[in-house]
Design an enzyme around this catalytic site. Structure first.
Site, PDB file in Angstrom:
ATOM      1  N   LYS A 197       0.843  -1.195   0.000  1.00  0.00           N
ATOM      2  CA  LYS A 197       0.000   0.000   0.000  1.00  0.00           C
ATOM      3  C   LYS A 197       0.882   1.252   0.000  1.00  0.00           C
ATOM      4  CE  LYS A 197      -3.492   2.410   2.659  1.00  0.00           C
ATOM      5  NZ  LYS A 197      -4.422   2.419   3.773  1.00  0.00           N
ATOM      6  N   GLU A 203      10.677  -4.622   4.292  1.00  0.00           N
ATOM      7  CA  GLU A 203      10.797  -6.022   3.856  1.00  0.00           C
ATOM      8  C   GLU A 203      10.457  -6.162   2.377  1.00  0.00           C
ATOM      9  OE1 GLU A 203       9.156  -4.882   6.461  1.00  0.00           O
ATOM     10  OE2 GLU A 203       9.286  -6.221   8.191  1.00  0.00           O
ATOM     11  N   GLY A 258      -4.670  -1.820   5.160  1.00  0.00           N
ATOM     12  CA  GLY A 258      -3.860  -2.950   4.702  1.00  0.00           C
ATOM     13  C   GLY A 258      -4.504  -4.293   5.000  1.00  0.00           C
ATOM     14  N   ARG A 259      -4.983  -4.483   6.237  1.00  0.00           N
ATOM     15  CA  ARG A 259      -5.540  -5.793   6.608  1.00  0.00           C
ATOM     16  C   ARG A 259      -6.945  -6.005   6.059  1.00  0.00           C
ATOM     17  NH1 ARG A 259      -4.314  -2.453  10.604  1.00  0.00           N
ATOM     18  NH2 ARG A 259      -5.897  -1.586  11.976  1.00  0.00           N
ATOM     19  N   GLU A 344      -4.242  -6.501  15.080  1.00  0.00           N
ATOM     20  CA  GLU A 344      -3.752  -5.190  14.630  1.00  0.00           C
ATOM     21  C   GLU A 344      -4.883  -4.158  14.726  1.00  0.00           C
ATOM     22  OE1 GLU A 344      -0.232  -4.653  11.663  1.00  0.00           O
ATOM     23  OE2 GLU A 344      -2.023  -4.292  10.495  1.00  0.00           O
ATOM     24  N   HIS A 375      -4.411 -32.563  18.912  1.00  0.00           N
ATOM     25  CA  HIS A 375      -3.288 -33.339  19.445  1.00  0.00           C
ATOM     26  C   HIS A 375      -2.141 -32.443  19.874  1.00  0.00           C
ATOM     27  CE1 HIS A 375      -5.260 -37.031  18.217  1.00  0.00           C
ATOM     28  NE2 HIS A 375      -5.685 -36.310  17.192  1.00  0.00           N
ATOM     29  N   LYS A 481       9.530  -0.343  13.721  1.00  0.00           N
ATOM     30  CA  LYS A 481      10.073   0.037  12.406  1.00  0.00           C
ATOM     31  C   LYS A 481      11.113   1.131  12.576  1.00  0.00           C
ATOM     32  CE  LYS A 481       5.861  -0.737   9.679  1.00  0.00           C
ATOM     33  NZ  LYS A 481       4.875  -0.091   8.828  1.00  0.00           N
TER      34      LYS A 481
HETATM   35  O1  F6P Z   1       2.607  -4.165   9.941  1.00  0.00           O
HETATM   36  C1  F6P Z   1       2.175  -2.868   9.706  1.00  0.00           C
HETATM   37  C2  F6P Z   1       1.634  -2.707   8.359  1.00  0.00           C
HETATM   38  O2  F6P Z   1       1.500  -1.342   8.210  1.00  0.00           O
HETATM   39  C3  F6P Z   1       0.328  -3.449   8.120  1.00  0.00           C
HETATM   40  O3  F6P Z   1      -0.767  -2.779   8.617  1.00  0.00           O
HETATM   41  C4  F6P Z   1       0.337  -3.552   6.635  1.00  0.00           C
HETATM   42  O4  F6P Z   1      -0.602  -4.481   6.180  1.00  0.00           O
HETATM   43  C5  F6P Z   1       1.769  -3.960   6.402  1.00  0.00           C
HETATM   44  O5  F6P Z   1       2.500  -3.174   7.329  1.00  0.00           O
HETATM   45  C6  F6P Z   1       2.283  -3.774   5.014  1.00  0.00           C
HETATM   46  O6  F6P Z   1       2.177  -2.450   4.577  1.00  0.00           O
HETATM   47  P1  F6P Z   1       2.297  -2.051   3.045  1.00  0.00           P
HETATM   48  O7  F6P Z   1       1.155  -2.687   2.311  1.00  0.00           O
HETATM   49  O8  F6P Z   1       2.257  -0.565   3.004  1.00  0.00           O
HETATM   50  O9  F6P Z   1       3.611  -2.584   2.538  1.00  0.00           O
END
Ligand code: F6P
Length: 515
Positions: A197, A203, A258-259, A344, A375, A481
Site C-alpha cells: 500500500k 521487507e 492494509g488488513r 492489529e 493433538h 520500524k
Molecule cells: O505491519 C504494519 C503494516 O502497516 C500493516 O498494517 C500492513 O498491512 C503492512 O505493514 C504492510 O504495509 P504495506 O502494504 O504498506 O507494505
C-alpha cells in the site's frame, strides 16, 4: 467511558448471577436452545448456543451495543465518513465489493476490469515475459495485509486453481524466503507482483530489489523489468520510481486499510490463481454479508452477535485469548489472517478521545486446523485454568468416511467443552462450561468464503466500537520500524545494555556489522 455506562454495570451484575450456572443445565432445561441461539443466513449457519448465556444475557449485550451507537457508527463507515480519525481517512473496503450502482467510485470498477484483463492474459498465455515465453509463475512480494489475505484465500481456493500457473508468496525479509521461491522458478517465465500500500515497507522493498537483481542477472536487459514486474499500491509515485511501467500499476485508495485490502487489487494473485470469476464471487459473498450487517436488526445480526459474545467472554469472563479452529485443511492460514485482522485492529488501549481505558480490549488470536490442534493445544482449552472461547469452522462438502470423521471430531470437541465430565478420579474431570461458536459453510467456495471473511471483519469493527477504539490505525507497529532504522543507521543514542549486548554478540560471533 464504557465502564461507566449503566448497560455495562447491568452486565457486571448479571455476570455474578451467571457464576454457578452450567450450560449443561441450560441445555437440559430448554430443548429449543439451539433454535433460540443459532442463525442461518445465505447458507451459513452460526450456532452460539454453547455460550454461557441466557435470554437475559443476550438482551443485555444488545442493550450495550445500542448504547455504544453501533448502528450509527456502522452507517457512518458505509457512508464514507473519515472514521479512522488518527489517519484522517475513510474506511471503505466494503465499497470494493459493492455493485457499481451503489458505490459511485468509478476507479474501483475500472481497476476490476483491468484485473480481469490481466489475469485472463496470464491464463490464456498471452502475457509473455521478456524472451517471449508465457508467464508460468507469479510471485507476490508483500507483507502483512499485502500478503496474508491473498495468500490465505489462494490456499483456501486451491481446488479452483489453474494448475498451469504457480502462485507463490514471499514476505519475510529473511532472504531464505525469497531464495526458496526463486529456486523453484524460471526467470524467463516468472512475474513479480510488488504489493505494498505504502510502497515503502522495508521487507517488501528489500525483496523487490532481490527479485529485480535476479531478473537482471538472468535476462541481462533493463527492459526486462517492465515485462516481469507489476505493482499493487496506493503510492503510484514510488512504484514508478522503482521502474514499474505505469501501465502495470494497479492502484487502490488510501481508504482501504492494509488488513482489509484483499478485496482491492491486492487480490490480484487470487484472480491469477483461481480466475477472475471466482474473485468476483468472493466479492459477492462479502457484499451479501455487508448487506446483512447493514440491514439486520442488532439481535439478528451475525457480526454484531459474534462481537457481543466476544465482549461477554473477554470483558466479563476474563478470556484473554480466542481460538480459531477451522475443520477444513484449506483454511489452514485463516488463523494467521484473523490474527492480523483482529490483533492489529483491536490491540489498543487508548480510546477515540485519546484517553487511557480501564477495561480489556482485543484478545490474543491463535489457532490451527482441526484435527491437528486436538493433538497439540486443546488439552489446555479443555482442562487448563484459562477460559478460551473457540470458533469451530467447518464446511459440509466431502463424501468420504474421512470427511465424516473430521466433522464428528469437531462436533465432539464442542460438545466436550460444553458438557465436561465428572469422574471419581480428579485428573479425568472436565469442568466443561467452556464457550464455543460453531460456523458451518455449505462448501468452501469463493462466495461463502467471502461471507465468512466479511463476517469477521465486521465482528472486529463492532468490538472496536464497543471498546471505543479506532480499529483502523496501527501506530503500535511503528516504533519497531523506527528502531530498526535507527539500528541500521547507527545513530541510536541511548541503547540499553540488553540491546547493546545482543548487537555485540552478533558482531563478535558472525562478523556481521548490524551496526
Ligand atoms: O505491519 C504494519 C503494516 O502497516 C500493516 O498494517 C500492513 O498491512 C503492512 O505493514 C504492510 O504495509 P504495506 O502494504 O504498506 O507494505
Amino acid at each position: 467511558m464504557l465502564s461507566e455506562k449503566s448497560e455495562w454495570h447491568a452486565l457486571q451484575t448479571h455476570r455474578k448471577e451467571m457464576e454457578h450456572i452450567h450450560m449443561r443445565d441450560l441445555f437440559a432445561q430448554d430443548p429449543q436452545r439451539f433454535q433460540t441461539f443459532s442463525l442461518k443466513h445465505e447458507g451459513l449457519l452460526v450456532d452460539y448456543s454453547k455460550h454461557r448465556i441466557t435470554g437475559e444475557t443476550f438482551a443485555l449485550l444488545m442493550d450495550l451495543a445500542k448504547a455504544c451507537d453501533v448502528e450509527s457508527w456502522r452507517d457512518r463507515m458505509f457512508a464514507g465518513e473519515k472514521i479512522n480519525a488518527t489517519e484522517n481517512r475513510a474506511v471503505l473496503h466494503t465499497a470494493l465489493r459493492a455493485p457499481s450502482s451503489e458505490t459511485g467510485i468509478d476507479s474501483i470498477h475500472e481497476t476490476l476490469d483491468r484485473m480481469k484483463i490481466f489475469s485472463d492474459s496470464v491464463h490464456d498465455g498471452s502475457r509473455k515475459g521478456h524472451t517471449g515465453k508465457a508467464i508460468k509463475t507469479v510471485i507476490n512480494i508483500g507483507i502483512g495485509g499485502s500478503d496474508l489475505g491473498p495468500r490465505m484465500v489462494c490456499e483456501a481456493l486451491a481446488p479452483y486453481q489453474d494448475k498451469n500457473i504457480a502462485v507463490r508468496f514471499v514476505s519475510n525479509i529473511d532472504p531464505s524466503d525469497m531464495a526458496s521461491a526463486l529456486s523453484r522458478s524460471d526467470p524467463e517465465t516468472t512475474l513479480f507482483i510488488i504489493a505494498s500500500k505504502s510502497f515503502t515497507t522495508q521487507e517488501t522493498m528489500a525483496n523487490a530489489a532481490l527479485a529485480r537483481q535476479w531478473i537482471l542477472e538472468n535476462l541481462k536487459d533493463e527492459n526486462a523489468i517492465a515485462k516481469h514486474f507489476i505493482a499493487v499500491s496506493s503510492n503510484e509515485q514510488e512504484a514508478t520510481k522503482f521502474g514499474i511501467d505505469p501501465g502495470n500499476i494497479f492502484t487502490f485508495g488510501d481508504w482501504v486499510g492494509g488488513r482489509y485490502s484483499l478485496w482491492s487489487s491486492v487480490g490480484l494473485p487470487i484472480c491469477i490463481a483461481a480466475g477472475f470469476e471466482n474473485f468476483r464471487s468472493l466479492l459477492d459473498g462479502a457484499y451479501i454479508m455487508d448487506k446483512h450487517f447493514r440491514e439486520a436488526p442488532l439481535s439478528g445480526n451475525l457480526p454484531v452477535i459474534l462481537a457481543m459474545l466476544g465482549i461477554w467472554t473477554r470483558n466479563f469472563w476474563d478470556a484473554q485469548s480466542h481460538a480459531i479452529l477451522p475443520y477444513n485443511h484449506y483454511l489452514s492460514l485463516l488463523p494467521a489472517f484473523l490474527q492480523q485482522l483482529d490483533m492489529e485492529s483491536n490491540g489498543k488501549s487508548i480510546d477515540r478521545n485519546g484517553n487511557e481505558i480501564d477495561y480489556e480490549t482485543g484478545p490474543v488470536i491463535f489457532g490451527q486446523p482441526g484435527t491437528n490442534g486436538q493433538h497439540a493445544f486443546y488439552q489446555l482449552i479443555h482442562q487448563g485454568t484459562a477460559v478460551i472461547p473457540c470458533d469451530f469452522i467447518a464446511t459440509l462438502e466431502g463424501e468420504t468416511q474421512q470427511h465424516k470423521t473430521l466433522l464428528a471430531n469437531m462436533v465432539a470437541q464442542s460438545q466436550a467443552l460444553m458438557q465436561g465430565r465428572t469422574s471419581k478420579e480428579p485428573h479425568r474431570c472436565f469442568e466443561g462450561n467452556r464457550p464455543s461458536t460453531t460456523i458451518l459453510l455449505p462448501k468452501l467456495d469463493p462466495f461463502h468464503l467471502g461471507m465468512l471473511l466479511a463476517l469477521y471483519e465486521h465482528k472486529v469493527f463492532v468490538q472496536g466500537l464497543i471498546w471505543d477504539i479506532n480499529s483502523f490505525d496501527q501506530w503500535g507497529v511503528e516504533l519497531g520500524k523506527e528502531l530498526t532504522e535507527d539500528i541500521l543507521a547507527k545513530d541510536r543514542n541511548e541503547a540499553d545494555s540488553s540491546t547493546e549486548g545482543i548487537l555485540d554478540y552478533i558482531r563478535t560471533h558472525t562478523g556481521k556489522h548490524v551496526v
